[in-house]
Design an enzyme around this catalytic site. Structure first.
Site, PDB file in Angstrom:
ATOM      1  N   TYR A  85       0.852  -1.188   0.000  1.00 18.47           N
ATOM      2  CA  TYR A  85       0.000   0.000   0.000  1.00 18.47           C
ATOM      3  C   TYR A  85       0.889   1.239   0.000  1.00 18.47           C
ATOM      4  O   TYR A  85       1.936   1.278   0.651  1.00 18.47           O
ATOM      5  CB  TYR A  85      -0.893   0.011   1.235  1.00 18.47           C
ATOM      6  N   HIS A 204      -8.798 -10.871  -8.757  1.00 18.90           N
ATOM      7  CA  HIS A 204      -8.282 -10.102  -7.621  1.00 18.90           C
ATOM      8  C   HIS A 204      -9.456  -9.608  -6.759  1.00 18.90           C
ATOM      9  O   HIS A 204     -10.538  -9.303  -7.290  1.00 18.90           O
ATOM     10  CB  HIS A 204      -7.473  -8.913  -8.141  1.00 18.90           C
TER      11      HIS A 204
END
Length: 257
Positions: A85, A204
């Site tokens: 992230y 995903h």
């Protein structure tokens, strides 16, 4: 190896070198000469330079946290992510995980939704996932560092060569494990995985693709069924922070200790 504890917090204007903290457990033995190959040395140089000039995540002492936390011999499940992230305080060195106190990212929210639907267990609101790692879940990103607010910024540095080797090392292990491959990038690693392992593929869990087949994939119950067939203790997927007092009676039911 040494590292600067302030790296990854703000840009640095100093010539002081930042060293990557490579694993000191059995992964170091398994990786062997990989850490001495020219591409890896070049990778280290590129990442060092990035930490010196920009804000980079995660902090350098957490780059190899996925490997530091789950010893090679203890791996039961491998979950492959993309890159860390890129928001402040989010990345903690493990794929899909975030630091305590940080709102859950959309992909992790969808992972939790699938676990709740698959196993009928309530999921907590925290996302450190250290509880999974302690049970043998290797949360490995394909790229281990990223520049702040710039996704995939380090994807061409050489990390994928390194993490492909980690997947190959896992595959060579005679004792079977589970690989969860979500999205085209992760699914491309299937070519490296031996037939003794259970390989589970799905889109995903991102909100852009979760409805194309991630929801309803039941990977978490399938993984536990496989582990039970091997005589292994299944994963308590509801234990994300390592503190839950539960154990699995079978792949579907949990009992309070």
């Amino acid at each position: 190896m040494f590292y600067n504890k302030d790296a990854g917090k703000s840009p640095r204007k100093t010539k002081e070198k930042i060293y990557l903290k490579t694993p000191e457990n059995s992964w170091k033995i398994q990786l062997g000469d990989e850490l001495e190959k020219p591409y890896f040395k070049k990778l280290c140089e590129l990442v060092d330079e990035e930490y010196e000039k920009f804000t980079v995540f995660p902090p350098p002492d957490l780059i190899f946290r996925a490997l530091d936390t789950v010893d090679y011999n203890d791996v039961k499940v491998v979950i492959l992510g993309q890159d860390p992230y890129h928001g402040v305080r989010q990345a903690n060195g493990m794929a899909f995980a975030v630091n305590d106190g940080i709102p859950l990212p959309p992909s992790l929210i969808n992972i939790y939704k699938e676990i709740e639907d698959d196993l009928n267990v309530p999921m907590p609101k925290t996302g450190s996932l250290i509880g999974w790692a302690k049970q043998g879940v290797l949360l490995l990103n394909a790229t281990l560092t990223v520049r702040k607010s710039t996704p995939q910024s380090h994807s061409q540095f050489g990390w994928q060569t390194f993490t492909d080797e980690i997947v190959k090392i896992c595959s060579r292990r005679e004792k079977p494990m589970v690989f969860m491959l979500w999205g085209s990038g992760a699914i491309s690693k299937k070519q490296f995985i031996g037939r003794q392992h259970l390989v589970l593929t799905a889109p995903h869990p991102s909100p852009l693709s979760a409805y194309r087949g991630f929801f309803g994939c039941k990977h978490f119950s399938k993984a536990n069924e496989f582990l039970l067939q091997l005589g292994e203790k299944p994963i308590d997927w509801s234990d994300v922070d390592g503190s839950a007092a539960y154990y699995y009676e079978n792949s579907y039911k949990i009992k309070r200790v």
